[in-house]
Design an enzyme around this catalytic site. Structure first.
Site, PDB file in Angstrom:
ATOM      1  N   HIS A  78      31.749  -2.134  23.887  1.00  0.00           N
ATOM      2  CA  HIS A  78      31.720  -2.090  25.353  1.00  0.00           C
ATOM      3  C   HIS A  78      31.483  -3.485  25.939  1.00  0.00           C
ATOM      4  O   HIS A  78      32.232  -3.942  26.818  1.00  0.00           O
ATOM      5  CB  HIS A  78      30.617  -1.129  25.796  1.00  0.00           C
ATOM      6  CG  HIS A  78      30.479  -1.007  27.280  1.00  0.00           C
ATOM      7  ND1 HIS A  78      31.080  -0.012  28.008  1.00  0.00           N
ATOM      8  CD2 HIS A  78      29.799  -1.770  28.187  1.00  0.00           C
ATOM      9  CE1 HIS A  78      30.786  -0.151  29.284  1.00  0.00           C
ATOM     10  NE2 HIS A  78      30.008  -1.212  29.415  1.00  0.00           N
ATOM     11  N   GLU A  79      30.433  -4.154  25.436  1.00  0.00           N
ATOM     12  CA  GLU A  79      30.107  -5.474  25.971  1.00  0.00           C
ATOM     13  C   GLU A  79      31.162  -6.509  25.599  1.00  0.00           C
ATOM     14  O   GLU A  79      31.428  -7.432  26.373  1.00  0.00           O
ATOM     15  CB  GLU A  79      28.726  -5.913  25.470  1.00  0.00           C
ATOM     16  CG  GLU A  79      27.584  -5.006  25.882  1.00  0.00           C
ATOM     17  CD  GLU A  79      27.468  -4.829  27.388  1.00  0.00           C
ATOM     18  OE1 GLU A  79      27.936  -5.730  28.130  1.00  0.00           O
ATOM     19  OE2 GLU A  79      26.926  -3.814  27.835  1.00  0.00           O
ATOM     20  N   HIS A  90      33.839  -6.532  28.264  1.00  0.00           N
ATOM     21  CA  HIS A  90      33.485  -7.360  29.419  1.00  0.00           C
ATOM     22  C   HIS A  90      33.633  -8.848  29.076  1.00  0.00           C
ATOM     23  O   HIS A  90      34.209  -9.622  29.844  1.00  0.00           O
ATOM     24  CB  HIS A  90      32.029  -7.097  29.832  1.00  0.00           C
ATOM     25  CG  HIS A  90      31.774  -5.720  30.354  1.00  0.00           C
ATOM     26  ND1 HIS A  90      32.536  -5.130  31.348  1.00  0.00           N
ATOM     27  CD2 HIS A  90      30.815  -4.813  30.039  1.00  0.00           C
ATOM     28  CE1 HIS A  90      32.053  -3.933  31.618  1.00  0.00           C
ATOM     29  NE2 HIS A  90      31.020  -3.706  30.819  1.00  0.00           N
TER      30      HIS A  90
END
Length: 329
Positions: free
Chosen positions: A24-25, A28
């Site tokens: 997920h990170e 980003h």
């Protein structure tokens, strides 16, 4: 065994949760770099820093509390909006377009979806452990033909007509779909194998499906009856052993669940073994959230797993998770 299982489950949850956070990170982080944004820190976890490394002006950290993570992006909305701007002089950063900020924001959830699809695809090709009922013979009446052939309680069915058998569910399917009613059954007892020729019989005059007259040593056991549900209204009790449903012999939990789905919510008969007797009970299963249920929690029995190969398709996995999320909401 329970302690080891608990440790295994906790370790697996932490590993998968950590992987989901990282992916997920990283979504980003990756899109922010592609959009020319400044990245100050890429962190997994919160709290005290356990490990850190700085490279190309970016601080990479692993923190003590594995409950999330973050990517520090000064050009996105940060804590300054709540706490005020730091008084220290900082180098001005170029403006970033709203579309770039939106792309960075949605990149994390999109990567989680990609991660889920990849995992589901790996499960399909690698296989998935599936709990089964081991094909161990239960108590045979001394007057039965199987007993006269030398078959005894505790014997394990290993093959039927040369086909390996891992569970009662597999044995049932093989005999039910066969064109013949005579089978060479291989048994295992004390590390010695022996073969007996057995004849399958129809379940009843109305149901021509043929099964072997071999009782399961581990039929589904009722652990708890849910109040107000079909089983409660039918009179099932804790510790009842479920012998048949709709006149079809039941060898394990998996088969019972399959037969319930086939039966639907039509009224039928369930036979349980209670206090040394077989007790027939009329029951009307219910359709609950798309699945047929009778309202019991199973008691503990031997937990044996085999690898289901191929595993469920990616679409089956994703749709099931989506259905669970929808019901939760």
């Amino acid at each position: 065994m329970i302690i080891l299982t608990t440790i295994y489950v906790i370790a697996a949850v932490l590993l998968l949760f950590g992987a989901a956070i990282f992916v997920h990170e990283w979504g980003h982080y990756f899109v922010a770099r592609k959009c020319g944004m400044k990245v100050e820190e890429f962190a997994i976890g919160f709290g005290k820093i356990l490990w850190k490394k700085e490279k190309d002006g970016i601080l990479y950290t692993v923190r003590a509390i594995p409950a999330g993570g973050f990517v520090k992006l000064p050009q996105m909305l940060t804590s300054e909006a709540l706490e005020g701007k730091n008084e220290e002089d900082t180098e001005p950063l170029p403006e970033i377009s709203p579309w770039a900020k939106i792309a960075v924001a949605v990149a994390g959830p999109i990567m989680n979806i990609v991660f889920a699809v990849v995992l589901a695809t790996v499960i399909y090709y690698v296989g998935l452990p599936e709990m089964i009922t081991p094909p161990v013979v239960g108590n045979l009446g001394e007057e039965s033909s199987e007993y006269e052939l030398g078959i005894r309680e505790g014997d394990i069915v290993t093959k039927i007509d040369g086909e390996p058998i891992a569970s009662w569910e597999e044995a049932y399917k093989l005999t039910a779909l066969s064109l013949t009613n005579r089978f060479e059954v291989t048994f295992l007892r004390d590390n010695d194998e022996f073969i007996r020729v057995l004849t399958s019989t129809p379940v009843s005059d109305d149901i021509p499906i043929r099964t072997l007259d071999l009782p399961s040593k581990y039929p589904p056991i009722v652990g708890r009856v849910l109040a107000g549900q079909a089983a409660d209204e039918a009179g099932l009790k804790a510790d009842d052993k479920i012998i048949s449903l709709g006149e079809i012999p039941i060898g394990g939990q998996g088969q019972l669940i399959d037969e319930l789905q086939k039966n639907g919510d039509k009224a039928t008969e369930i036979v349980v073994h209670r206090d040394g007797e077989n007790v027939p009970l009329p029951i009307k299963p219910r359709m609950i959230e798309g699945k047929v249920m009778i309202g019991v929690q199973f008691g503990y029995g031997p937990r044996v797993y085999i690898e289901r190969y191929p595993g469920p398709t990616p679409w089956e996995n994703i749709s099931e998770v989506g259905s669970l999320m929808w019901r939760t909401l």
